[in-house]
Design a protein around this motif. Structure first.
Motif, PDB file in Angstrom:
ATOM      1  N   LEU A  21     -23.389  -7.527  81.519  1.00 59.55           N
ATOM      2  CA  LEU A  21     -24.011  -6.218  81.721  1.00 59.55           C
ATOM      3  C   LEU A  21     -25.529  -6.291  81.555  1.00 59.55           C
ATOM      4  O   LEU A  21     -26.268  -5.557  82.200  1.00 59.55           O
ATOM      5  N   LEU A  22     -25.987  -7.179  80.693  1.00 56.93           N
ATOM      6  CA  LEU A  22     -27.434  -7.325  80.518  1.00 56.93           C
ATOM      7  C   LEU A  22     -28.063  -8.065  81.707  1.00 56.93           C
ATOM      8  O   LEU A  22     -29.232  -7.887  82.013  1.00 56.93           O
ATOM      9  N   LYS A  23     -27.249  -8.891  82.367  1.00 56.40           N
ATOM     10  CA  LYS A  23     -27.765  -9.692  83.472  1.00 56.40           C
ATOM     11  C   LYS A  23     -27.620  -9.006  84.844  1.00 56.40           C
ATOM     12  O   LYS A  23     -28.437  -9.229  85.745  1.00 56.40           O
ATOM     13  N   ALA A  24     -26.580  -8.200  84.981  1.00 56.03           N
ATOM     14  CA  ALA A  24     -26.276  -7.639  86.311  1.00 56.03           C
ATOM     15  C   ALA A  24     -27.426  -6.790  86.837  1.00 56.03           C
ATOM     16  O   ALA A  24     -28.017  -5.992  86.099  1.00 56.03           O
ATOM     17  N   ARG A  25     -27.711  -6.957  88.143  1.00 58.40           N
ATOM     18  CA  ARG A  25     -28.775  -6.161  88.758  1.00 58.40           C
ATOM     19  C   ARG A  25     -28.244  -4.780  89.125  1.00 58.40           C
ATOM     20  O   ARG A  25     -27.072  -4.638  89.448  1.00 58.40           O
ATOM     21  N   GLY A  26     -29.127  -3.785  89.049  1.00 53.57           N
ATOM     22  CA  GLY A  26     -28.759  -2.435  89.492  1.00 53.57           C
ATOM     23  C   GLY A  26     -28.238  -1.541  88.391  1.00 53.57           C
ATOM     24  O   GLY A  26     -27.858  -0.401  88.646  1.00 53.57           O
ATOM     25  N   LEU A  27     -28.181  -2.071  87.161  1.00 54.36           N
ATOM     26  CA  LEU A  27     -27.713  -1.221  86.064  1.00 54.36           C
ATOM     27  C   LEU A  27     -28.420  -1.590  84.770  1.00 54.36           C
ATOM     28  O   LEU A  27     -28.940  -2.701  84.623  1.00 54.36           O
ATOM     29  N   LYS A  28     -28.433  -0.624  83.849  1.00 60.18           N
ATOM     30  CA  LYS A  28     -29.047  -0.884  82.543  1.00 60.18           C
ATOM     31  C   LYS A  28     -28.023  -0.496  81.474  1.00 60.18           C
ATOM     32  O   LYS A  28     -27.459   0.601  81.522  1.00 60.18           O
ATOM     33  N   LEU A  29     -27.785  -1.403  80.563  1.00 60.62           N
ATOM     34  CA  LEU A  29     -26.869  -1.106  79.453  1.00 60.62           C
ATOM     35  C   LEU A  29     -27.641  -0.289  78.420  1.00 60.62           C
ATOM     36  O   LEU A  29     -28.491  -0.823  77.707  1.00 60.62           O
ATOM     37  N   SER A  30     -27.361   1.022  78.379  1.00 60.87           N
ATOM     38  CA  SER A  30     -28.190   1.920  77.569  1.00 60.87           C
ATOM     39  C   SER A  30     -27.518   2.380  76.287  1.00 60.87           C
ATOM     40  O   SER A  30     -28.193   2.843  75.371  1.00 60.87           O
ATOM     41  N   ALA A  31     -26.176   2.340  76.249  1.00 58.48           N
ATOM     42  CA  ALA A  31     -25.493   2.870  75.064  1.00 58.48           C
ATOM     43  C   ALA A  31     -24.215   2.084  74.783  1.00 58.48           C
ATOM     44  O   ALA A  31     -23.573   1.575  75.707  1.00 58.48           O
ATOM     45  N   VAL A  32     -23.888   2.010  73.505  1.00 56.90           N
ATOM     46  CA  VAL A  32     -22.612   1.406  73.103  1.00 56.90           C
ATOM     47  C   VAL A  32     -21.921   2.351  72.140  1.00 56.90           C
ATOM     48  O   VAL A  32     -22.571   3.163  71.471  1.00 56.90           O
ATOM     49  N   CYS A  33     -20.592   2.233  72.093  1.00 55.65           N
ATOM     50  CA  CYS A  33     -19.817   3.103  71.209  1.00 55.65           C
ATOM     51  C   CYS A  33     -18.665   2.312  70.612  1.00 55.65           C
ATOM     52  O   CYS A  33     -18.004   1.538  71.319  1.00 55.65           O
ATOM     53  N   ASP A  34     -18.450   2.484  69.317  1.00 51.18           N
ATOM     54  CA  ASP A  34     -17.265   1.906  68.675  1.00 51.18           C
ATOM     55  C   ASP A  34     -16.965   2.727  67.426  1.00 51.18           C
ATOM     56  O   ASP A  34     -17.876   3.172  66.732  1.00 51.18           O
ATOM     57  N   LEU A  35     -15.682   2.903  67.177  1.00 48.71           N
ATOM     58  CA  LEU A  35     -15.250   3.621  65.969  1.00 48.71           C
ATOM     59  C   LEU A  35     -15.787   2.946  64.712  1.00 48.71           C
ATOM     60  O   LEU A  35     -16.019   3.601  63.697  1.00 48.71           O
ATOM     61  N   ASP A  36     -15.944   1.645  64.793  1.00 47.45           N
ATOM     62  CA  ASP A  36     -16.437   0.852  63.671  1.00 47.45           C
ATOM     63  C   ASP A  36     -17.976   0.958  63.641  1.00 47.45           C
ATOM     64  O   ASP A  36     -18.671   0.340  64.445  1.00 47.45           O
ATOM     65  N   VAL A  37     -18.454   1.784  62.704  1.00 47.25           N
ATOM     66  CA  VAL A  37     -19.872   2.135  62.690  1.00 47.25           C
ATOM     67  C   VAL A  37     -20.757   0.901  62.492  1.00 47.25           C
ATOM     68  O   VAL A  37     -21.785   0.740  63.160  1.00 47.25           O
ATOM     69  N   GLU A  38     -20.342   0.033  61.573  1.00 51.46           N
ATOM     70  CA  GLU A  38     -21.131  -1.172  61.313  1.00 51.46           C
ATOM     71  C   GLU A  38     -21.228  -2.037  62.566  1.00 51.46           C
ATOM     72  O   GLU A  38     -22.283  -2.541  62.928  1.00 51.46           O
ATOM     73  N   ARG A  39     -20.063  -2.204  63.214  1.00 50.88           N
ATOM     74  CA  ARG A  39     -20.012  -3.054  64.417  1.00 50.88           C
ATOM     75  C   ARG A  39     -20.922  -2.525  65.522  1.00 50.88           C
ATOM     76  O   ARG A  39     -21.672  -3.273  66.148  1.00 50.88           O
ATOM     77  N   VAL A  40     -20.865  -1.213  65.729  1.00 48.24           N
ATOM     78  CA  VAL A  40     -21.644  -0.662  66.845  1.00 48.24           C
ATOM     79  C   VAL A  40     -23.146  -0.732  66.548  1.00 48.24           C
ATOM     80  O   VAL A  40     -23.958  -1.000  67.443  1.00 48.24           O
ATOM     81  N   LYS A  41     -23.491  -0.511  65.277  1.00 47.11           N
ATOM     82  CA  LYS A  41     -24.918  -0.591  64.891  1.00 47.11           C
ATOM     83  C   LYS A  41     -25.441  -2.000  65.130  1.00 47.11           C
ATOM     84  O   LYS A  41     -26.492  -2.213  65.718  1.00 47.11           O
ATOM     85  N   LYS A  42     -24.642  -2.972  64.646  1.00 46.63           N
ATOM     86  CA  LYS A  42     -25.039  -4.372  64.776  1.00 46.63           C
ATOM     87  C   LYS A  42     -25.150  -4.769  66.253  1.00 46.63           C
ATOM     88  O   LYS A  42     -26.079  -5.461  66.659  1.00 46.63           O
TER      89      LYS A  42
END
Ligand SMILES: NC(=O)c1ccc[n+]([C@@H]2O[C@H](COP(=O)([O-])OP(=O)(O)OC[C@H]3O[C@@H](n4cnc5c(N)ncnc54)[C@H](O)[C@@H]3O)[C@@H](O)[C@H]2O)c1
Length: 344
Positions: A21-42
């Protein structure tokens, strides 16, 4: 530039998705979501992603997000896909699309009704060697293809299997056929360009005996396709790998040739009676594989393009439905000990 949000930052995201997702052209990875707060922050910190959410509803309320990638265990796909489509987001959902045909149909119908695009994560179609195999078939190197054998068998220690409930419980979408065999039912459709009309399957749990485990550890299925081809699919997560059965192997027979390949090893061998055979008769060719993860980059780029240009996604909801239907028909056959006719 389309802005993407990912829901579920587990191992599939870490190992396969994020780099793509970071490499693909035409899109920007802008947000992430996970129930696990620590995991998503990291995750957000590690990859420099702007926004991190613990509740996917908040991500869906974010007007700047155009599309979501649903990276959750399969029994959780339907609710999040439906909510995402109803929030106006385009949906990329990991395979299998869902665990039941009713849920798969609901995802497809809601995406259609909300006029958002839907793509199912059968990215293996875009592995170089798979595309090469398909091209050789399309260009007639095998003549009329009448038989395919796909083997996807390896060993998964019981300690690994017991790590995730959705790996060992039937109702959560566990079992080798549902977990990775669904990539192979997609491969069969992709290579043959035909639809399965009948299946007979046998399955059992030979090795992974544990009171928690309610899934098969071996399954063998035989399919008949609508233009006559037959196919055999073997999946296992309890098979020690030997010299002749290392991981994944695909063999294809036609009236003018034979093709054999191992996607993960980058090996392909072709024997063709067609005069312009690009490979010498009986020769064995080792193809160089693309670096890991290119197939994931390709599917995301193609999906983003399909959104922008209002084109058909690279793997449609119907493709995901059909691959799942072959899986569910195989299970039905194995449980009822009789051939099952498709569509279900
Ligand atoms: N395309 C492929 O080749 C491939 C390979 C392996 C797995 N998969 C698929 O990817 C999907 C995810 O697999 P995984 O191994 O990462 O799963 P996982 O269970 O290890 O991780 C899922 C993550 O989602 C989070 N989560 C669960 N419910 C949530 C919710 N409601 N909101 C936000 N986050 C939530 C969990 O905290 C966890 O971090 C599955 O459908 C699997 O079949 C695809």
């Amino acid at each position: 530039m389309l802005r993407y949000g990912v829901i579920g930052c587990g191992p599939v995201f870490e190992v396969f998705q994020v780099k793509a997702l970071l490499k693909a052209r035409g899109l920007k990875l802008s947000a992430v979501c996970d129930l696990d707060v620590e995991r998503v922050k990291k995750t957000a910190e590690n990859y420099g992603i702007e926004k991190a959410y613990a509740d996917y509803n908040n991500l869906l309320r974010d007007k700047s997000i155009d599309a979501v990638v649903v990276n959750l265990p399969q029994h959780l796909h339907v609710r999040v896909c439906v909510d995402s489509a109803q929030a106006g987001k385009h949906v990329y959902v990991e395979k299998p699309i869902a665990t039941t045909l009713k849920d798969a149909r609901r995802i497809i119908d809601v995406c259609e009704a909300e006029r958002v695009k839907l793509c199912v994560g059968h990215q293996r179609r875009f592995i170089n060697i798979e595309m090469k195999a398909r091209n050789l078939i399309r260009r007639g190197y095998l003549g009329k293809v009448f038989k395919i054998r796909v083997i996807a068998c390896w060993y998964e220690p019981i300690e690994n299997l017991l790590q995730k409930e959705w790996w060992y419980r039937k109702e959560c979408g566990g079992g080798p056929l549902m977990r990775w065999g669904v990539h192979k039912t997609d491969t069969l459709r992709f290579l043959l360009g035909q639809e399965a009309v009948r299946v007979f399957a046998e399955m059992d749990t030979f090795v992974h005996h544990n009171r928690k485990v309610t899934v098969e550890d071996n399954l063998v299925a035989l399919y008949r396709f609508n233009k006559g081809a037959i196919a055999e699919l073997e999946v296992s997560n309890s098979q020690h790998e030997g010299v002749t059965s290392r991981g994944e192997t695909i063999e294809i027979w036609g009236d003018k040739g034979t093709l054999w390949y191992r996607p993960s090893m980058g090996e392909m061998s072709l024997l063709s009676l067609k005069k312009t055979n690009p490979v010498n008769r009986n020769s064995f060719v080792t193809m160089k594989l693309e670096p890991d993860g290119q197939e994931m980059v390709k599917i995301h780029e193609k999906f983003a393009e399909s959104i922008k240009k209002n084109k058909k996604p690279p793997v449609t909801g119907e493709d995901g439905y059909k691959a799942l239907e072959m899986v569910l028909a195989s299970y039905k056959s194995a449980i009822e000990h009789k051939p099952i006719t498709l569509p279900l």
